[in-house]
Design an enzyme around this catalytic site. Structure first.
Site, mmCIF file in Angstrom:
data_model
loop_
_atom_site.group_PDB
_atom_site.id
_atom_site.type_symbol
_atom_site.label_atom_id
_atom_site.label_comp_id
_atom_site.label_asym_id
_atom_site.label_seq_id
_atom_site.Cartn_x
_atom_site.Cartn_y
_atom_site.Cartn_z
ATOM 1 N N GLY A 272 0.828 -1.191 0.000
ATOM 2 C CA GLY A 272 0.000 0.000 0.000
ATOM 3 C C GLY A 272 0.869 1.250 0.000
ATOM 4 C CB CYS A 273 0.318 4.665 -1.305
ATOM 5 S SG CYS A 273 -1.374 4.967 -0.735
#
Length: 309
Positions: free
Chosen positions: A115-116
């Site tokens: 995930g970012c």
């Protein structure tokens, strides 16, 4: 001979960006379904099984279903959803996370794109836990803000269509965000961080902060030791850099439009406090750029092909 790639879900923000990055390359050949065939289960199943590497840009349940549709032993998968980031049998696709992580990704059949937000958090925290500077049972907080493109088409339409009336909006106020399990598992922490995400009225870019009291660190650890641990961890990395400057301000857009990530360590000796900060592009190193990097590793291509530093 080029590597054949099928992007399942190439109509979303991340999928479209990955497709754009790969479409001009001669070392990759894209398997593309038109709109009608994309909704045809048999055509989609064939593409999933015909490709050398599949990149899934789908909601979690749809990503699990897509993996189940692959009935051969050779197609390899990069999943950009949350579905497999802490799943057994999947390699975590943050190439700089551990000294041997890139090699593990290169050999893996199933890779879960990070995930970012976790990318920034883990870049700051994992080296400290690994070096013994931050105890595994430490209680930490992460404050993070992303550009609105991280929310996909609906959020983009909201902000660009005038429906959004705010410049900054915290969310996930009830805690328990779906990124917390991967932050916990891959950092080596025994307690999940207090995660405070927000969205800002800018298209792309991200800033992730981990504030620490020196008292949270192991005895004798200080700002210099933290900085050195990060420099050691990323000394050989092309896409993660530790800043040598001490800027007065940091902008959410500092690394927007690139696939790099920049780490900063700020401190106040009198207050005995640190502020660890990562900037990255939520669509670059935080999504599409990471997927392309993983594809390069898995296909034995140049690791930086199609990436912008």
């Amino acid at each position: 001979m080029s590597t054949s790639v099928f992007i399942d879900g190439a109509v979303g923000t991340t999928g479209l960006e990955i497709r754009e990055r790969l479409s001009g390359r001669d070392d990759v050949s894209l398997l593309v379904l038109d709109d009608a065939r994309r909704k045809d289960a048999s055509a989609r199943r064939a593409a999933l099984n015909d490709a050398d590497i599949v990149i899934l840009c789908l909601p979690d349940d749809a990503a699990r279903d897509a993996v189940a549709m692959i009935d051969n032993a050779t197609t390899r998968v990069i999943d950009a959803s949350t579905a497999h980031r802490v799943a057994d049998g999947w390699t975590y696709g943050f190439a700089e996370l551990e000294p041997d992580q890139a090699a593990r990704i290169a050999q893996a059949r199933f890779v879960a794109n990070p995930g970012c937000y976790p990318t920034g958090f883990l870049a700051l925290v994992r080296p400290l836990v690994r070096a013994g500077l931050l105890p595994a049972d430490a209680l930490v907080t992460v404050n993070a803000t992303s550009g609105y493109s991280g929310g996909g088409k609906s959020m983009i339409a909201e902000f660009e269509g005038g429906a959004a009336t705010t410049a900054f909006r915290p969310y996930a106020l009830a805690l328990g965000h779906k990124h917390v399990p991967e932050m916990t598992r891959h950092s080596g922490l025994s307690h999940g961080p207090v995660f405070q995400p927000a969205v800002a009225n800018t298209y792309r870019g991200m800033v992730v902060e981990v504030p620490l009291h020196l008292a949270q660190l192991s005895p004798g650890a200080d700002q210099h030791g933290v900085e050195q641990a990060l420099r050691d961890a990323y000394a050989a990395c092309d896409l993660v850099r530790v800043s040598t400057d001490a800027p007065a301000t940091i902008a959410i857009e500092d690394d927007a439009g690139t696939d790099r990530m920049t780490l900063h360590v700020f401190g106040n000796a009198d207050l005995r406090q640190l502020r660890l900060v990562a900037t990255l592009d939520n669509l670059g190193k935080g999504a599409a750029g990471a997927a392309v990097q993983n594809l390069n590793l898995m296909a034995g291509l140049h690791p930086l092909a199609g990436l912008a530093r």
